[in-house]
Design a protein around this motif. Structure first.
Motif, PDB file in Angstrom:
ATOM      1  N   THR A 255     -76.998 -24.097-131.684  1.00 21.52           N
ATOM      2  CA  THR A 255     -76.455 -22.830-131.220  1.00 21.52           C
ATOM      3  C   THR A 255     -74.997 -22.730-131.636  1.00 21.52           C
ATOM      4  O   THR A 255     -74.184 -23.580-131.269  1.00 21.52           O
ATOM      5  CB  THR A 255     -76.574 -22.704-129.692  1.00 21.52           C
ATOM      6  N   LEU A 256     -74.668 -21.710-132.402  1.00 24.43           N
ATOM      7  CA  LEU A 256     -73.300 -21.546-132.899  1.00 24.43           C
ATOM      8  C   LEU A 256     -72.342 -21.359-131.724  1.00 24.43           C
ATOM      9  O   LEU A 256     -72.519 -20.444-130.907  1.00 24.43           O
ATOM     10  CB  LEU A 256     -73.246 -20.340-133.832  1.00 24.43           C
ATOM     11  N   ASN A 257     -71.348 -22.250-131.619  1.00 24.91           N
ATOM     12  CA  ASN A 257     -70.395 -22.247-130.504  1.00 24.91           C
ATOM     13  C   ASN A 257     -71.118 -22.258-129.160  1.00 24.91           C
ATOM     14  O   ASN A 257     -70.715 -21.574-128.213  1.00 24.91           O
ATOM     15  CB  ASN A 257     -69.446 -21.056-130.589  1.00 24.91           C
ATOM     16  N   GLY A 258     -72.200 -23.033-129.099  1.00 25.46           N
ATOM     17  CA  GLY A 258     -72.976 -23.121-127.866  1.00 25.46           C
ATOM     18  C   GLY A 258     -73.736 -24.421-127.772  1.00 25.46           C
ATOM     19  O   GLY A 258     -73.439 -25.393-128.477  1.00 25.46           O
ATOM     20  N   TRP A 259     -74.780 -24.435-126.943  1.00 25.68           N
ATOM     21  CA  TRP A 259     -75.484 -25.681-126.640  1.00 25.68           C
ATOM     22  C   TRP A 259     -76.870 -25.369-126.112  1.00 25.68           C
ATOM     23  O   TRP A 259     -77.198 -24.219-125.809  1.00 25.68           O
ATOM     24  CB  TRP A 259     -74.698 -26.512-125.626  1.00 25.68           C
ATOM     25  N   THR A 260     -77.707 -26.405-125.997  1.00 31.78           N
ATOM     26  CA  THR A 260     -79.061 -26.285-125.457  1.00 31.78           C
ATOM     27  C   THR A 260     -79.108 -26.893-124.066  1.00 31.78           C
ATOM     28  O   THR A 260     -78.555 -27.978-123.825  1.00 31.78           O
ATOM     29  CB  THR A 260     -80.070 -26.981-126.387  1.00 31.78           C
ATOM     30  N   LEU A 261     -79.790 -26.207-123.153  1.00 34.55           N
ATOM     31  CA  LEU A 261     -79.864 -26.644-121.757  1.00 34.55           C
ATOM     32  C   LEU A 261     -80.865 -27.792-121.603  1.00 34.55           C
ATOM     33  O   LEU A 261     -82.030 -27.654-121.977  1.00 34.55           O
ATOM     34  CB  LEU A 261     -80.300 -25.466-120.882  1.00 34.55           C
ATOM     35  N   PRO A 262     -80.441 -28.932-121.051  1.00 30.57           N
ATOM     36  CA  PRO A 262     -81.392 -30.021-120.778  1.00 30.57           C
ATOM     37  C   PRO A 262     -82.396 -29.622-119.691  1.00 30.57           C
ATOM     38  O   PRO A 262     -82.164 -28.700-118.913  1.00 30.57           O
ATOM     39  CB  PRO A 262     -80.493 -31.165-120.293  1.00 30.57           C
ATOM     40  N   TRP A 263     -83.510 -30.342-119.633  1.00 31.06           N
ATOM     41  CA  TRP A 263     -84.553 -30.090-118.639  1.00 31.06           C
ATOM     42  C   TRP A 263     -85.017 -31.415-118.064  1.00 31.06           C
ATOM     43  O   TRP A 263     -84.659 -32.496-118.547  1.00 31.06           O
ATOM     44  CB  TRP A 263     -85.737 -29.350-119.272  1.00 31.06           C
ATOM     45  N   ARG A 264     -85.837 -31.324-117.026  1.00 32.31           N
ATOM     46  CA  ARG A 264     -86.522 -32.512-116.527  1.00 32.31           C
ATOM     47  C   ARG A 264     -88.017 -32.197-116.486  1.00 32.31           C
ATOM     48  O   ARG A 264     -88.427 -31.044-116.359  1.00 32.31           O
ATOM     49  CB  ARG A 264     -86.023 -32.900-115.138  1.00 32.31           C
ATOM     50  N   MET A 265     -88.828 -33.230-116.646  1.00 34.18           N
ATOM     51  CA  MET A 265     -90.276 -33.078-116.541  1.00 34.18           C
ATOM     52  C   MET A 265     -90.692 -33.368-115.099  1.00 34.18           C
ATOM     53  O   MET A 265     -90.313 -34.393-114.524  1.00 34.18           O
ATOM     54  CB  MET A 265     -90.994 -34.019-117.495  1.00 34.18           C
ATOM     55  N   ASN A 266     -91.449 -32.463-114.513  1.00 33.34           N
ATOM     56  CA  ASN A 266     -91.930 -32.627-113.145  1.00 33.34           C
ATOM     57  C   ASN A 266     -93.433 -32.356-113.147  1.00 33.34           C
ATOM     58  O   ASN A 266     -93.878 -31.215-113.177  1.00 33.34           O
ATOM     59  CB  ASN A 266     -91.204 -31.651-112.210  1.00 33.34           C
ATOM     60  N   LYS A 267     -94.216 -33.447-113.164  1.00 33.39           N
ATOM     61  CA  LYS A 267     -95.687 -33.352-113.175  1.00 33.39           C
ATOM     62  C   LYS A 267     -96.174 -32.438-114.310  1.00 33.39           C
ATOM     63  O   LYS A 267     -97.013 -31.549-114.106  1.00 33.39           O
ATOM     64  CB  LYS A 267     -96.203 -32.864-111.820  1.00 33.39           C
ATOM     65  N   GLY A 268     -95.612 -32.656-115.482  1.00 34.11           N
ATOM     66  CA  GLY A 268     -96.046 -31.918-116.657  1.00 34.11           C
ATOM     67  C   GLY A 268     -95.399 -30.558-116.849  1.00 34.11           C
ATOM     68  O   GLY A 268     -95.718 -29.851-117.806  1.00 34.11           O
ATOM     69  N   VAL A 269     -94.479 -30.179-115.951  1.00 38.55           N
ATOM     70  CA  VAL A 269     -93.795 -28.887-116.058  1.00 38.55           C
ATOM     71  C   VAL A 269     -92.346 -29.125-116.482  1.00 38.55           C
ATOM     72  O   VAL A 269     -91.670 -30.004-115.930  1.00 38.55           O
ATOM     73  CB  VAL A 269     -93.830 -28.127-114.716  1.00 38.55           C
ATOM     74  N   LYS A 270     -91.862 -28.341-117.466  1.00 33.02           N
ATOM     75  CA  LYS A 270     -90.459 -28.417-117.868  1.00 33.02           C
ATOM     76  C   LYS A 270     -89.625 -27.584-116.899  1.00 33.02           C
ATOM     77  O   LYS A 270     -89.825 -26.372-116.775  1.00 33.02           O
ATOM     78  CB  LYS A 270     -90.262 -27.885-119.285  1.00 33.02           C
ATOM     79  N   GLU A 271     -88.691 -28.222-116.217  1.00 29.73           N
ATOM     80  CA  GLU A 271     -87.854 -27.540-115.225  1.00 29.73           C
ATOM     81  C   GLU A 271     -86.419 -27.425-115.727  1.00 29.73           C
ATOM     82  O   GLU A 271     -85.800 -28.423-116.122  1.00 29.73           O
ATOM     83  CB  GLU A 271     -87.886 -28.287-113.896  1.00 29.73           C
ATOM     84  N   PHE A 272     -85.911 -26.197-115.685  1.00 28.27           N
ATOM     85  CA  PHE A 272     -84.537 -25.896-116.071  1.00 28.27           C
ATOM     86  C   PHE A 272     -83.809 -25.316-114.861  1.00 28.27           C
ATOM     87  O   PHE A 272     -84.428 -24.787-113.945  1.00 28.27           O
ATOM     88  CB  PHE A 272     -84.507 -24.857-117.201  1.00 28.27           C
ATOM     89  N   HIS A 273     -82.485 -25.379-114.893  1.00 28.77           N
ATOM     90  CA  HIS A 273     -81.686 -24.791-113.817  1.00 28.77           C
ATOM     91  C   HIS A 273     -80.565 -23.963-114.435  1.00 28.77           C
ATOM     92  O   HIS A 273     -79.656 -24.503-115.059  1.00 28.77           O
ATOM     93  CB  HIS A 273     -81.102 -25.888-112.921  1.00 28.77           C
ATOM     94  N   LEU A 274     -80.650 -22.639-114.273  1.00 24.32           N
ATOM     95  CA  LEU A 274     -79.602 -21.720-114.723  1.00 24.32           C
ATOM     96  C   LEU A 274     -78.761 -21.297-113.521  1.00 24.32           C
ATOM     97  O   LEU A 274     -79.298 -20.984-112.458  1.00 24.32           O
ATOM     98  CB  LEU A 274     -80.208 -20.478-115.369  1.00 24.32           C
ATOM     99  N   VAL A 275     -77.444 -21.275-113.712  1.00 21.08           N
ATOM    100  CA  VAL A 275     -76.516 -20.842-112.672  1.00 21.08           C
ATOM    101  C   VAL A 275     -75.773 -19.615-113.191  1.00 21.08           C
ATOM    102  O   VAL A 275     -74.993 -19.705-114.148  1.00 21.08           O
ATOM    103  CB  VAL A 275     -75.516 -21.961-112.309  1.00 21.08           C
ATOM    104  N   ALA A 276     -76.039 -18.453-112.603  1.00 19.46           N
ATOM    105  CA  ALA A 276     -75.325 -17.226-112.960  1.00 19.46           C
ATOM    106  C   ALA A 276     -73.990 -17.231-112.232  1.00 19.46           C
ATOM    107  O   ALA A 276     -73.955 -17.311-110.999  1.00 19.46           O
ATOM    108  CB  ALA A 276     -76.150 -16.006-112.569  1.00 19.46           C
ATOM    109  N   GLU A 277     -72.883 -17.136-112.972  1.00 14.80           N
ATOM    110  CA  GLU A 277     -71.575 -17.313-112.345  1.00 14.80           C
ATOM    111  C   GLU A 277     -70.468 -16.713-113.206  1.00 14.80           C
ATOM    112  O   GLU A 277     -70.646 -16.521-114.421  1.00 14.80           O
ATOM    113  CB  GLU A 277     -71.301 -18.806-112.147  1.00 14.80           C
ATOM    114  N   PRO A 278     -69.304 -16.418-112.608  1.00 14.26           N
ATOM    115  CA  PRO A 278     -68.136 -16.048-113.408  1.00 14.26           C
ATOM    116  C   PRO A 278     -67.698 -17.228-114.265  1.00 14.26           C
ATOM    117  O   PRO A 278     -67.744 -18.386-113.824  1.00 14.26           O
ATOM    118  CB  PRO A 278     -67.075 -15.702-112.361  1.00 14.26           C
ATOM    119  N   VAL A 279     -67.290 -16.950-115.514  1.00 17.32           N
ATOM    120  CA  VAL A 279     -66.875 -18.003-116.438  1.00 17.32           C
ATOM    121  C   VAL A 279     -65.601 -17.561-117.150  1.00 17.32           C
ATOM    122  O   VAL A 279     -65.274 -16.378-117.186  1.00 17.32           O
ATOM    123  CB  VAL A 279     -67.971 -18.314-117.483  1.00 17.32           C
TER     124      VAL A 279
END
Length: 468
Positions: A59-83
């Motif tokens: 991602t140009l000037n960016g990054w990829t969000l890590p995940w965790r595996m939970n019983k075969g499901v990919k779980e991500f956590h997004l936080v909507a916030e002022p930056v």
């Protein structure tokens, strides 16, 4: 990076609602730790440690969000916030985004993955997320009020669906959308094919970025959210040239670039030195019968375009939007054209009152790159960027494709300026000057002008009794 313990102190999840569906108690027992990234640099690709393998994007000037595996499901956590987003060195903007940045982190999954995304709202108002281009249950589509209740401030919702088709997608709010997208809330989503796909080639380098635009007055920090069309900052991933990183590749690499447009106008994206094929949209990979070589592709509002080419020409190749005012930084839109106007007498008189007054625009605007004119603290010059031969005189949506034969596989670092072989740089001609010969071979106009008498426009002022 924020620890999970600190995060749970600041965000209440006890009353967190589920977005249009049920999630097991195991899944809700503990949130994945939110990963926060604030550096504006292009981060290395995130190779999958769990789940199906794939070739990750950069991602140009960016990054990829890590995940965790939970019983075969990919779980991500997004936080909507002022930056706070550094748009270029010395220029920061107060935006809204996800996980410390605007745009938010790229989400990468594989076709067939079951995906669970926790979304925590740290904004001062409610929000939601629409998964642009995805096939999913209607209640997961993210339109607040239509498909789900909006996510209140301080609460966490969860979305869950299967990534059903490979392709290039986006995510963005569908609640108070005009404000939240004008403030920078958006992100990229890539679904990789699970097996070899007849319409999706393997590539050596895979880049992605979003097109976005802001109206931020010089010296200010927060975008004007009510601007409809008259933006003054045209950006890639909320960065403007010279703050946009170059795309660094190895000679003869097969390169894919994915571009998504969340501005309010179209952008003809143009690559120098190479021809490319449009191999995909947000509707999926394009049939091979529809592909032809070009050097510019127009990306309309709300669209994705995926281009591919063989990087077989060494050099530093410009890569930019071809709308010329989109390769400029913050500028006034009501400045009169003064080309050809002789300011000298007037400038002397004004200098007696304003000693630092400088004449601008009488020979074009290129002089702006050489003037050391004071500017407000939190902005950048209209045209900027120093190349090996002088000012590049660009801003906004501009970067470079850097092709090098000695760039190692997997190395995305900037190799510096290209060393041109002798005799391959345009240079001044110092031979004898030749008189111009005017051509007499030009044909006549296709249609002669109809000549009539002179026309005088008569204007009659309405009388007070006319009712006007």
């Amino acid at each position: 990076m924020t620890s999970r313990r600190d995060f749970l102190r600041t965000v209440s999840i006890a009353g967190g609602a589920v977005a249009a569906g049920t999630v097991s108690k195991v899944a809700m027992a503990a949130l994945p730790e939110p990963v926060i990234q604030t550096a504006p640099d292009t981060m290395p690709p995130l190779f999958p440690g769990t789940g199906r393998p794939y070739n990750p994007v950069v991602t140009l000037n960016g990054w990829t969000l890590p995940w965790r595996m939970n019983k075969g499901v990919k779980e991500f956590h997004l936080v909507a916030e002022p930056v706070v987003r550094e748009m270029a060195p010395g220029f920061k903007a107060h935006l809204w985004g996800y996980n410390g940045q605007s745009p938010g982190p790229t989400i990468e999954v594989v076709e067939g993955d079951r995906v669970r995304i926790f979304v925590t709202n740290r904004l001062p108002e409610h929000t939601s997320i629409h998964w642009h281009g995805q096939r999913l249950p209607n209640g997961m589509d993210g339109v607040a009020g239509l498909n789900q209740p909006a996510i209140p401030a301080g609460k966490t919702f969860v979305y869950e669906f299967v990534a059903r088709r490979p392709g290039t997608f986006m995510y963005h709010p569908h609640a108070d959308e005009m404000v939240q997208m004008a403030m920078g809330m958006m992100g990229f989503w890539v679904t990789h094919p699970k097996t070899k796909h007849p319409l999706i080639d393997e590539v050596n380098r895979d880049f992605c970025f979003l097109l976005n635009a802001y109206d931020i007055d010089p010296g200010a920090y927060t975008p004007k959210i009510m601007t409809m069309l008259d933006f003054n900052l045209w950006s890639w991933n909320s960065r403007i040239f010279p703050g946009i990183d170059s795309l660094n590749v190895r000679l003869n690499d097969k390169v894919r670039i994915r571009v998504g447009n969340l501005t309010m106008t179209n952008h003809p994206i143009h690559l120098h030195g190479h021809e490319f094929l449009v191999t995909g949209t947000d509707g999926g990979p394009t049939p091979k019968s529809t592909r032809w070589y070009e050097v510019t592709t127009d990306v309309a509002v709300g669209q994705m375009r995926q281009i591919e080419f063989l990087a077989d020409e060494e050099g530093d190749w410009a890569f930019h939007c071809h709308k010329s005012h989109h390769t400029m930084n913050a500028m006034g839109h009501d400045v009169p054209t003064l080309i050809g106007v002789d300011h000298r007498g007037m400038a002397k008189k004004i200098n007696k009152l304003i000693p630092d007054y400088m004449v601008m625009g009488e020979r074009g605007m290129a002089d702006m790159t050489e003037m050391e004119m004071p500017i407000p603290d939190n902005t950048v010059p209209m045209m900027t960027g120093q190349g090996p031969f002088g000012s590049v005189e660009m801003g906004g949506m501009f970067s470079m494709l850097k092709v090098r034969r000695d760039q190692k596989p997997g190395d995305y670092s900037n190799p510096g300026w290209f060393r041109h072989p002798p005799g391959t740089v345009a240079h001044e001609y110092k031979g004898p000057a030749l008189d111009a010969t005017r051509s007499k071979a030009a044909g006549s106009a296709a249609m002669p002008r109809a000549r009539g008498g002179d026309v005088e426009v008569q204007v009659r002022k309405p009388s007070a009794k006319s009712g006007h």
